[in-house]
Write a protein that holds these residues in place. Sequence first.
Motif, PDB file in Angstrom:
ATOM      1  N   ASP A 172     -10.631  -3.158   5.183  1.00 20.82           N
ATOM      2  CA  ASP A 172     -11.552  -3.513   4.088  1.00 20.82           C
ATOM      3  C   ASP A 172     -12.322  -4.790   4.431  1.00 20.82           C
ATOM      4  O   ASP A 172     -13.559  -4.839   4.374  1.00 20.82           O
ATOM      5  CB  ASP A 172     -10.768  -3.767   2.780  1.00 20.82           C
ATOM      6  N   ASP A 229      -4.402  -2.224  -1.459  1.00 19.38           N
ATOM      7  CA  ASP A 229      -5.241  -3.213  -0.765  1.00 19.38           C
ATOM      8  C   ASP A 229      -6.709  -3.037  -1.146  1.00 19.38           C
ATOM      9  O   ASP A 229      -7.428  -4.024  -1.362  1.00 19.38           O
ATOM     10  CB  ASP A 229      -5.067  -3.126   0.765  1.00 19.38           C
ATOM     11  N   THR A 230      -7.130  -1.793  -1.299  1.00 20.30           N
ATOM     12  CA  THR A 230      -8.551  -1.565  -1.560  1.00 20.30           C
ATOM     13  C   THR A 230      -8.900  -1.780  -3.031  1.00 20.30           C
ATOM     14  O   THR A 230      -9.952  -2.368  -3.334  1.00 20.30           O
ATOM     15  CB  THR A 230      -8.940  -0.158  -1.057  1.00 20.30           C
ATOM     16  N   GLU A 280       0.849  -1.199   0.000  1.00 19.36           N
ATOM     17  CA  GLU A 280       0.000   0.000   0.000  1.00 19.36           C
ATOM     18  C   GLU A 280       0.891   1.258   0.000  1.00 19.36           C
ATOM     19  O   GLU A 280       1.863   1.342   0.758  1.00 19.36           O
ATOM     20  CB  GLU A 280      -0.906   0.003   1.239  1.00 19.36           C
ATOM     21  N   ASP A 299      -3.546   2.919  -3.541  1.00 19.14           N
ATOM     22  CA  ASP A 299      -4.388   2.227  -2.538  1.00 19.14           C
ATOM     23  C   ASP A 299      -4.544   0.759  -2.950  1.00 19.14           C
ATOM     24  O   ASP A 299      -5.629   0.279  -3.278  1.00 19.14           O
ATOM     25  CB  ASP A 299      -5.743   2.922  -2.422  1.00 19.14           C
TER      26      ASP A 299
HETATM   27 MG    MG Z   1      -6.776   0.710   1.262  1.00 16.06          MG
END
Ligand code: MG
Length: 337
Positions: free
Chosen positions: A73, A285-286, A23, A283
């Motif tokens: 998340d 991970d998202t 990230e 971003d």
């Molecule tokens: Mg994220």
Amino acid sequence: MRDKFRGGFLGTFVGDAVGVPVEGFTHDQLSEILDAVSRLPKDSEARAETEALLGLISNPAVFPDDSAPYSDDTQMMIGVAESLVERGRFDGPDMASRFVENFQVWRGYGAGAFAVLSAIKDGMAWDEAGGLLFSGQGSFGNGGAMRVSPAGLWAHKDPFVLRHLAENQAKITHTHPLGIGGAALQAAAVAVACRNEPGRDFDPLSFLDEVERFAPGLPVPYQYALRDIREFLADVPATWDAQERLGSSIEAHESVPAALYAFLRLPHSFESAVTWAVRLGDDTDTVGAMTGAIAGAFHGYSAIPGKWLRALENGPKGRDYTVGLADKLWDRWRAQR
Ligand code: MG
Ligand code: F2R
């Protein structure tokens, strides 16, 4: 369908876990470092050290089985699912209380979500705190979208219920129209993925038409992004160009379209779509979690690579719990029909 429900849940979890270690890297940084590590001798110390830093995206073996962590998340997706399983509809006080019960600060929450959950924990009404963020504008972060896959699966037959659920679960923390719109678009993508089957005759443009029918009237930035995606499907751009146009940031309108495009660019492989999405950088991970949710609902749990599933953390509310939760949602959905 059970496999698709599991896929939407575990797709979020896996995409999140693949993205967490990287990230904040830019697309260029990530490309350079992944390229450099692949050129290092296989058994060198330098390679082992770099792979340990990069995690699942470079080598799944760096995490022993049951140890790759998820972030906010997946934790918030679990809260959405637990509430739907228990209540069978949107129940604001119940869902907010599950977010608060599950809230582990160290999972890496956005500043706004952190403030909302802390305020509710301290006694503020569940439907007041979100509207106070950012001088009363509300948040347009991607937190309402990153956790929405259970709503997309639950309401995949009904666009009206889908919109109601997606928007209301978002509003607990995100009251800005862009934050709410991102959740509506992501939920529509998961729902349409659940309704369609992979195969040679899959048509990304028809998929996009269906998504727009499930999420009409989105705020203007989403309409521009959907137009860009149509252009990209006709004439595939370089990754850096797609990243520059769609974004991959923490803001909903600069990450939800990227996740949808990642799936549509590589619709025949869960692993390729999630890897491409994470490699956009920022971003990670998202964008990984949202791409994983769409690709997982489309291909199913059985298409998620075992090397990634095995690595996932498996303590309380870990991998096995999440698979069981997906099954409970599927059972309740069937019973309610
Ligand atoms: Mg994220
Ligand atoms: N928080 C993170 N990552 C940051 C680094 C964490 C780090 N690894 C650590 O160790 O701490 N990731 C998670 O946050 C994202 C979801 O965030 P959410 O829930 O939408 O939060 P928030 O704070 O409401 O919005 C995110 C940011 O967007 C900007 N923003 C939103 N609305 C705004 C407005 N009206 N005006 C101005 N800016 C606005 C702010 O910078 C917010 O903080 C996910 O990526 C999740 O993984």
